[in-house]
Design a protein around this motif. Sequence first.
Motif, mmCIF file in Angstrom:
data_model
loop_
_atom_site.group_PDB
_atom_site.id
_atom_site.type_symbol
_atom_site.label_atom_id
_atom_site.label_comp_id
_atom_site.label_asym_id
_atom_site.label_seq_id
_atom_site.Cartn_x
_atom_site.Cartn_y
_atom_site.Cartn_z
ATOM 1 N N VAL A 1 13.383 -6.234 -25.761
ATOM 2 C CA VAL A 1 12.745 -6.430 -24.462
ATOM 3 C C VAL A 1 13.711 -7.216 -23.582
ATOM 4 N N VAL A 2 13.958 -6.713 -22.370
ATOM 5 C CA VAL A 2 14.909 -7.355 -21.469
ATOM 6 C C VAL A 2 14.223 -7.639 -20.137
ATOM 7 N N PRO A 3 14.496 -8.797 -19.518
ATOM 8 C CA PRO A 3 13.970 -9.046 -18.175
ATOM 9 C C PRO A 3 14.795 -8.309 -17.127
ATOM 10 N N ALA A 4 14.094 -7.738 -16.148
ATOM 11 C CA ALA A 4 14.756 -7.036 -15.050
ATOM 12 C C ALA A 4 14.273 -7.657 -13.743
ATOM 13 N N ALA A 5 15.195 -8.239 -12.982
ATOM 14 C CA ALA A 5 14.848 -8.959 -11.758
ATOM 15 C C ALA A 5 15.040 -8.052 -10.546
ATOM 16 N N ALA A 6 13.926 -7.833 -9.822
ATOM 17 C CA ALA A 6 13.966 -6.999 -8.616
ATOM 18 C C ALA A 6 13.567 -7.848 -7.410
ATOM 19 N N PHE A 7 14.380 -7.792 -6.362
ATOM 20 C CA PHE A 7 14.130 -8.646 -5.199
ATOM 21 C C PHE A 7 13.780 -7.797 -3.989
ATOM 22 N N GLU A 8 12.590 -8.032 -3.455
ATOM 23 C CA GLU A 8 12.169 -7.422 -2.203
ATOM 24 C C GLU A 8 12.410 -8.410 -1.080
ATOM 25 N N SER A 9 11.747 -9.548 -1.158
ATOM 26 C CA SER A 9 11.999 -10.733 -0.344
ATOM 27 C C SER A 9 11.328 -11.884 -1.077
ATOM 28 N N ALA A 10 11.616 -13.106 -0.674
ATOM 29 C CA ALA A 10 11.171 -14.271 -1.439
ATOM 30 C C ALA A 10 9.660 -14.244 -1.672
ATOM 31 N N GLY A 11 9.283 -14.197 -2.958
ATOM 32 C CA GLY A 11 7.871 -14.260 -3.323
ATOM 33 C C GLY A 11 7.093 -12.987 -3.095
ATOM 34 N N VAL A 12 7.754 -11.895 -2.699
ATOM 35 C CA VAL A 12 7.066 -10.629 -2.404
ATOM 36 C C VAL A 12 7.258 -9.676 -3.574
ATOM 37 N N ARG A 13 6.176 -9.065 -3.988
ATOM 38 C CA ARG A 13 6.183 -8.170 -5.148
ATOM 39 C C ARG A 13 7.042 -6.941 -4.887
ATOM 40 N N ALA A 14 8.044 -6.765 -5.717
ATOM 41 C CA ALA A 14 8.871 -5.562 -5.647
ATOM 42 C C ALA A 14 8.193 -4.442 -6.430
ATOM 43 N N TYR A 15 8.405 -3.216 -6.003
ATOM 44 C CA TYR A 15 7.845 -2.039 -6.665
ATOM 45 C C TYR A 15 6.360 -2.238 -7.000
ATOM 46 N N PRO A 16 5.534 -2.415 -5.983
ATOM 47 C CA PRO A 16 4.118 -2.739 -6.215
ATOM 48 C C PRO A 16 3.333 -1.643 -6.926
ATOM 49 N N ASP A 17 3.852 -0.410 -6.941
ATOM 50 C CA ASP A 17 3.131 0.676 -7.610
ATOM 51 C C ASP A 17 3.342 0.675 -9.121
ATOM 52 N N VAL B 1 6.972 -1.143 -19.404
ATOM 53 C CA VAL B 1 6.825 -2.477 -18.828
ATOM 54 C C VAL B 1 5.807 -3.262 -19.651
ATOM 55 N N THR B 2 6.204 -4.420 -20.162
ATOM 56 C CA THR B 2 5.298 -5.245 -20.961
ATOM 57 C C THR B 2 4.733 -6.431 -20.181
ATOM 58 N N GLN B 3 5.391 -6.823 -19.091
ATOM 59 C CA GLN B 3 4.925 -7.945 -18.284
ATOM 60 C C GLN B 3 5.543 -7.849 -16.896
ATOM 61 N N ILE B 4 4.777 -8.257 -15.891
ATOM 62 C CA ILE B 4 5.283 -8.335 -14.521
ATOM 63 C C ILE B 4 4.948 -9.722 -13.990
ATOM 64 N N LYS B 5 5.973 -10.508 -13.708
ATOM 65 C CA LYS B 5 5.766 -11.880 -13.236
ATOM 66 C C LYS B 5 6.385 -12.040 -11.857
ATOM 67 N N GLN B 6 5.572 -12.479 -10.910
ATOM 68 C CA GLN B 6 6.074 -12.738 -9.567
ATOM 69 C C GLN B 6 6.490 -14.190 -9.436
ATOM 70 N N THR B 7 7.744 -14.427 -9.148
ATOM 71 C CA THR B 7 8.242 -15.781 -8.951
ATOM 72 C C THR B 7 8.318 -16.067 -7.452
ATOM 73 N N GLY B 8 8.791 -17.255 -7.105
ATOM 74 C CA GLY B 8 9.005 -17.574 -5.703
ATOM 75 C C GLY B 8 10.157 -16.800 -5.102
ATOM 76 N N GLY B 9 10.940 -16.142 -5.951
ATOM 77 C CA GLY B 9 12.044 -15.306 -5.499
ATOM 78 C C GLY B 9 11.806 -13.865 -5.910
ATOM 79 N N PRO B 10 12.474 -13.404 -6.988
ATOM 80 C CA PRO B 10 12.334 -11.999 -7.398
ATOM 81 C C PRO B 10 11.065 -11.752 -8.210
ATOM 82 N N THR B 11 10.783 -10.473 -8.422
ATOM 83 C CA THR B 11 9.756 -10.033 -9.367
ATOM 84 C C THR B 11 10.464 -9.750 -10.692
ATOM 85 N N ILE B 12 9.943 -10.323 -11.775
ATOM 86 C CA ILE B 12 10.568 -10.145 -13.087
ATOM 87 C C ILE B 12 9.746 -9.141 -13.889
ATOM 88 N N PHE B 13 10.355 -8.017 -14.210
ATOM 89 C CA PHE B 13 9.735 -7.009 -15.070
ATOM 90 C C PHE B 13 10.326 -7.156 -16.471
#
Length: 636
Positions: free
Chosen positions: A150-166, A130-142
């Motif tokens: 390098v590829v972006p991977a969008a993970a959605f927990e709920s709007a604006g909530v950090r996915a995979y916080p560990d 993982v080179t960057q973790i950006k929290q958007t108003g929707g998904p978390t972009i890894f």
Amino acid sequence: MTSDSVGDAADDDGGDTVVYDLAPDCTVDDVEEDTPYLATVNGIVEYGVFVDLSDSVSGLVHESKLSGTFAVGDELVVELENVREDGDMSFETVDVGEYTIQQVAHEYRPTATTALDASLGEQVHVEGVVTQIKQTGGPTIFQVRDEHGVVPAAAFESAGVRAYPDVEVDDVVRVTGIAETREDATQLEVGDLTRLDGDAADRVQSRLDDALETWAEPHEVEPLVEWDAFEKLRDDLRDVARLLRKTVIEGRPIRVRHHADGDGMCASVPVQKAIEQFIGEVHEDPEAPRHLFKRLPSKAPFYEMEDATRDLNYALEDRAKHGQKLPLVLMLDNGSTEEDVPAYQTLAHYDIPIVAVDHHHPDPEAVEPLLAEHVNPYTYGEDYRITTGMMCVELARMIYPDMTDELRHVPAVAGLADRSKAEVMDDYLTLAAEEGYEEDDLRDISEALDYVAHWLRYDSGRHLINDVLNVGCDDRERHEELVDFLADRARGEVDAQLDAAMSHLEHEDLENGAHLYRIDVENYAHRFTYPAPGKTTGEIHDRKVKETGDPVITIGYGPDFAVLRSDGVRLDIPRMVTELDEEIVGGGVSGGGHLVVGSIKFVKGRREEVIDALVEKMAEADIDEDISSMSALSDD
């Protein structure tokens, strides 16, 4: 299926039977016939029980295959009986007596980031760091880097909530998801993101490290001109190119600070374009060049604390808001002197790497302990004739050689901008002429660059500067018309400035035979307009050199500063500044620059004493009519 033994239920020694326990991420592809698996009852119906072997492997054990009764949560041993056309699976129980459990891990077949376009709409697995973790108003972009990109991977927990916080930056992970296209770029829609550790992480990291070393290696390029003096620097430039390519691959931002003059822009613009092109190759995110590279001019020929603290603050904000790593700072046409040390020490508290490519007279003992790489011709017995623009064109070509054709004229512009007397200037001028640039055209570009830089002040002026320099410009006619206009404006304003100033010029003959000219640029030149004090002093100096044909020193001074220009006099301005600081207690003397071109600061109340002492030192300097000089740097 990955295990020590698969197939026969009994071990080779005739001991307990081995029963296989599938890991939660195992799929139907990991299930083999005639192999006992541990299953858990998840439902009971009239015609049998439903069992789970993993999160995604489940099926029915028909009542005819059961003996005894079961409850939800009970464990039993089963073998695969059948897989129907619709994918439904059926199992049968097996009586294995005493048995031992052996874990089975899912056997992943990673897909390279460069192959995702061929797998759109399909589930894939990508292993990387993982080179960057950006929290958007929707998904978390890894942002995830493998050996290929390098590829972006969008993970959605709920709007604006950090996915995979560990999961954190620099963790080794496996991403399972659907390859898709969003805004003309490939990304992964994350189904699962697992942080790897132990041997699994080590295998992936080793793979990435091996690929990184190869990928970061600079390109082998033939120099634009043959120049023995320059060859001494080539290995150092390769080291910088390697570090910059590695920085891009690792997803670390690069922040460039460059002197706001012609040579500084001839250095920074090619490097900017080369790095941005390389970022585009490495990163799937089309916005990556904008996020990972920033260029800003510095008015002073060193890294001022104001600039350093701003850069640090922005970097910390980007880390907090956007999950970026702290940047690498690249100093171009500045960064080699003791004046840079306080700014460097500030960044050192955050372990921010710094690289300097410069041709100002250096203080290696002061700066090199704080630099990851340092390229300066003085460290090889050469001098400022090798301009930073000349070095950085070669540096840019090592990073991204495909842009060579649009850079052939740039070294000549850099040399003319900094009044280089290098023996290869004729070769650079010839190279530019092959691209349709006569020497007067190049001088106009240099003048236009200085003029635009003055009005841009602290803005990079990216697109305007590119059009003036004709790097990345798609309209040659507009470039030529723009340069003609700006150069004419610049010369007109220089003439107006000198018309006001020349009658206030003071002259004296020094004991060593040099002419000394002084001008109070605070009181006898227009303020807050073009040209600035350094440029004004340089233009006056050029005229007097041409007029007299003799050794000339020019001092342009204000309330608490002086800018210095010299031709034909063997000065050492950095040494003189050091001596003045020691001799005039409370004078607050600082400054430096090149040996014969520089600037000095002091406290207002000691101006007369500082300048008089400076003149005494100049009068003692040796005359050398063959000495190369630079007479019009735009130090402010």
